[in-house]
Design an enzyme around this catalytic site. Structure first.
Site, mmCIF file in Angstrom:
data_model
loop_
_atom_site.group_PDB
_atom_site.id
_atom_site.type_symbol
_atom_site.label_atom_id
_atom_site.label_comp_id
_atom_site.label_asym_id
_atom_site.label_seq_id
_atom_site.Cartn_x
_atom_site.Cartn_y
_atom_site.Cartn_z
ATOM 1 N N ASP B 137 -4.500 4.549 3.573
ATOM 2 C CA ASP B 137 -3.593 5.081 2.552
ATOM 3 C C ASP B 137 -4.034 4.544 1.198
ATOM 4 O O ASP B 137 -3.798 3.379 0.894
ATOM 5 C CB ASP B 137 -2.144 4.647 2.831
ATOM 6 C CG ASP B 137 -1.546 5.335 4.055
ATOM 7 O OD1 ASP B 137 -2.339 5.744 4.932
ATOM 8 O OD2 ASP B 137 -0.312 5.443 4.141
ATOM 9 N N LYS B 200 0.357 11.945 0.197
ATOM 10 C CA LYS B 200 1.528 11.114 0.468
ATOM 11 C C LYS B 200 2.291 10.938 -0.842
ATOM 12 O O LYS B 200 1.683 10.765 -1.900
ATOM 13 C CB LYS B 200 1.041 9.778 1.027
ATOM 14 C CG LYS B 200 2.095 8.721 1.235
ATOM 15 C CD LYS B 200 1.499 7.506 1.968
ATOM 16 C CE LYS B 200 2.419 6.307 1.922
ATOM 17 N NZ LYS B 200 1.847 5.110 2.543
ATOM 18 N N LYS B 236 2.797 13.404 3.785
ATOM 19 C CA LYS B 236 3.560 12.240 4.236
ATOM 20 C C LYS B 236 4.538 11.799 3.148
ATOM 21 O O LYS B 236 4.141 11.172 2.177
ATOM 22 C CB LYS B 236 2.610 11.094 4.579
ATOM 23 C CG LYS B 236 3.322 9.781 4.927
ATOM 24 C CD LYS B 236 2.344 8.695 5.336
ATOM 25 C CE LYS B 236 3.041 7.342 5.461
ATOM 26 N NZ LYS B 236 2.121 6.245 5.758
#
Lengths: 288, 300
Positions: B137, B200, B236
């Protein structure tokens, strides 16, 4: 000349220090003792009960952690505010219970006195219920009462103010937080009490008041796994066994109700203060 | 220059429209069997996260145990999709989840601010992957993005993508700092063009974190990417999703905006730490007929 329209009141629930409408959007008609229209009250649902339990749990840490002296002061202030709303309570109690104004006056006075009586107990409970325990050896052992946690209270059905105060005050005086299901047919004094609590120093969530059908709401309160104790004062007689069974599933402390509603005007004893405390015993490896 | 032209050529987001649509879909009522199914789906989409300065090896291990078997008394509860930790905890997490099929996500690239040099960010990424992370991430350089240096952000994502090797790359846009929905749309496309497998919303360290309208805009981006290229990319939302009701609203949004294809852990995840507790309590409430509490489900 008086041609103004009076402002009709919308009766709502009291959860977490706020006055939400029932999640279900329902309301029901509250009638006086002769069957005349009094008000439309919010008809709480199981989800309102759940929200109330969440609020009570959230408030528990702060309220149980406050010093006993502080709790006493806060409760005494509630009594001051009750006194200020005396006329309103008299009118509502008289209308709800169908009693004469004079009788309602003495009931309201008794309720305020009852609140003061319990407020005085907050910093004395530990002395009376606690003990230093005699042990055989050079050690020191003592016990102190601690609040049980979130207490579900089914308020008395007949005595709408004095009965309500008599069951709620001891619960919060000992440091518990409460979710109260009011008297089904006489909820108005309880609603006014919630307005008193909201303007007092009692933190939001310590007392949560849900109006509605007792038979619908009580099972959800009794079976909720995050409720630690249950006061069956206002439970319908036919439901008591079922409620006790549901409470037993999650090992709740249950305060049973007598077959008929007790005389709330009688001078109370410590039994209700003792009902929702847990004894914590500490063993010191060295005596003093 | 053409990147800038492309990003600024994207249609503007109708702010009121997207907020109303998000609010409208959020009122959809999901009950009983559908709710139970939604809860199980949501559990399987959780990236169980711990990103605290106070994280210890012990805490990460217990998190992994919960990820493998969220409710030990009920073995039919699905496992979560992944655990998400800081790079130095990846080895611990990898050992604790070995053989379970749970992915190990690691934040990298000077998380959460992204304020460091390119070399350090790449080294951070390589360290995470070498320690056993299967997903990375990364955070974008919001400062560069907001000052219009799109090429710089693009190059950085490409470089991190390369450093990831086989690991999946999730690109954190930190929408709470991007100010407008138009920026969210541009950042989404930028990340997709640069090769991010997932986009995300947030690090969880900035408020507001994930919101429904922002997630709508990002889901539209992956849907449009799919229509144009045929490739599936994931979304996400992370941060601020704490209860079952919220999670189900996100599932409805995924289904309605991107489509049912996206309701899989390959294409949709929840970045959350406390959400799983509420999902488990609600699951029990559905099955046992009464509300559950922290004495019966681990609430951490």
């Amino acid at each position: 000349m008086s041609d103004r329209l009076s402002v009709a009141k919308t009766y709502k629930l009291y959860i977490g220090g706020a006055f939400p409408r029932s999640e279900s959007g329902r309301s029901y008609v509250v009638r006086d003792s002769k069957g005349g229209f009094l008000a439309n009250a919010a008809q709480g649902s199981r989800k309102d009960v759940r929200e109330a339990v969440v609020a009570a749990r959230k408030a528990f840490g702060g309220w149980s952690g406050a010093t006993a002296y502080n709790r006493g002061q806060v409760l005494y202030r509630v009594a001051e505010l009750l006194e200020g709303r005396r006329e309103q309570f008299i009118a509502e109690t008289a209308a709800s219970e169908g009693i004469a104004t004079k009788k309602a006056q003495s009931t309201v006075d008794a309720a305020i006195d009852r609140w003061v009586w319990y407020a005085g107990w907050t910093d004395k409970i530990a002395t009376v219920l606690g003990a230093s325990n005699p042990v055989a050896g050079p050690y020191f052992s003592f016990s102190v009462p601690e609040p049980t946690g979130v207490v579900g209270v089914l308020a008395p059905q007949a005595s709408s103010l004095l009965g309500l105060v008599s069951v709620v005050a001891p619960v919060i005086a000992t440091g518990n937080t409460a979710v109260v299901i009011t008297s089904q047919d006489r909820p108005l004094p309880a609603i006014t009490l919630s307005e008193v609590l909201a303007t007092s120093d009692v933190p939001g969530g310590v007392v949560n008041i849900v109006t509605g059908r007792t038979a619908e709401l009580a099972p959800w309160l009794a079976s909720h796994a995050d409720v630690n104790a249950l006061d069956l004062a206002g439970a319908p007689e036919s439901m008591r066994a079922e409620l006790e069974g549901a409470a037993a599933d999650t090992v709740k402390r249950v305060l049973r109700a007598r077959a008929t509603e007790p005389d709330w005007t009688a001078q109370p004893d410590m039994s209700r203060l003792r009902a929702f405390v847990e004894s914590k015993t500490v063993w010191h490896p060295m005596g003093v | 220059m053409s990147l800038r032209r492309f990003l600024h050529g994207l249609p503007g987001v109708d702010q009121v429209g997207v907020e109303q649509r998000a609010a409208g879909l959020a009122t959809r009522s999901i009950k009983k069997a559908s709710k139970l199914q939604a809860i199980d789906t949501a559990i399987g989409l959780v990236d169980l996260t711990t990103l605290e300065g106070a994280d210890t090896v012990g805490k990460v291990r217990s998190l992994c145990a919960k990820a493998r078997r969220p409710d030990p008394e009920r073995p039919d509860v699905p496992r979560v999709a992944a655990v998400c930790v800081y790079p130095d905890m990846v080895a611990t997490a990898a050992a604790a989840t070995a053989g379970s099929g749970i992915d190990i996500a690691s934040v990298a690239t000077a998380f959460p601010s992204g304020r460091s040099t390119r070399e350090i960010k790449l080294a951070d990424t390589r360290f995470a992957v070498e320690s056993g992370a299967t997903e990375v991430d990364m955070v974008i350089d919001r400062g560069a993005f907001l000052s219009g240096q799109y090429g710089r952000v693009f190059d950085e994502i490409v470089a991190v993508r390369e450093a990831c090797g086989q690991a999946h790359l999730k690109v954190i846009l930190e929408t709470g700092e991007l100010v407008t929905y138009d920026n969210v749309r541009r950042a989404s496309w930028l990340a997709l063009l640069a090769g991010g497998d997932f986009i995300k919303t947030s690090t969880g360290k900035v408020s507001p974190a994930a919101t429904l309208p922002v997630t709508h805009v990002m889901l539209q981006a992956v849907r449009d990417w799919h229509t144009q290229t045929g490739e599936h990319r994931g979304v996400k939302p992370a941060g601020g999703i704490r209860n079952t009701k919220d999670a189900i609203r996100y599932l409805v949004a995924v289904n309605e905006v991107a489509g049912p294809d996206w309701l899989t852990s390959k294409l949709f995840r929840f970045g959350a730490s406390s959400l799983l507790n509420d999902l488990l309590m609600q699951r029990r409430a559905q099955l046992e007929g009464h509300y559950s509490g922290p004495d019966y489900v681990t609430v951490d």
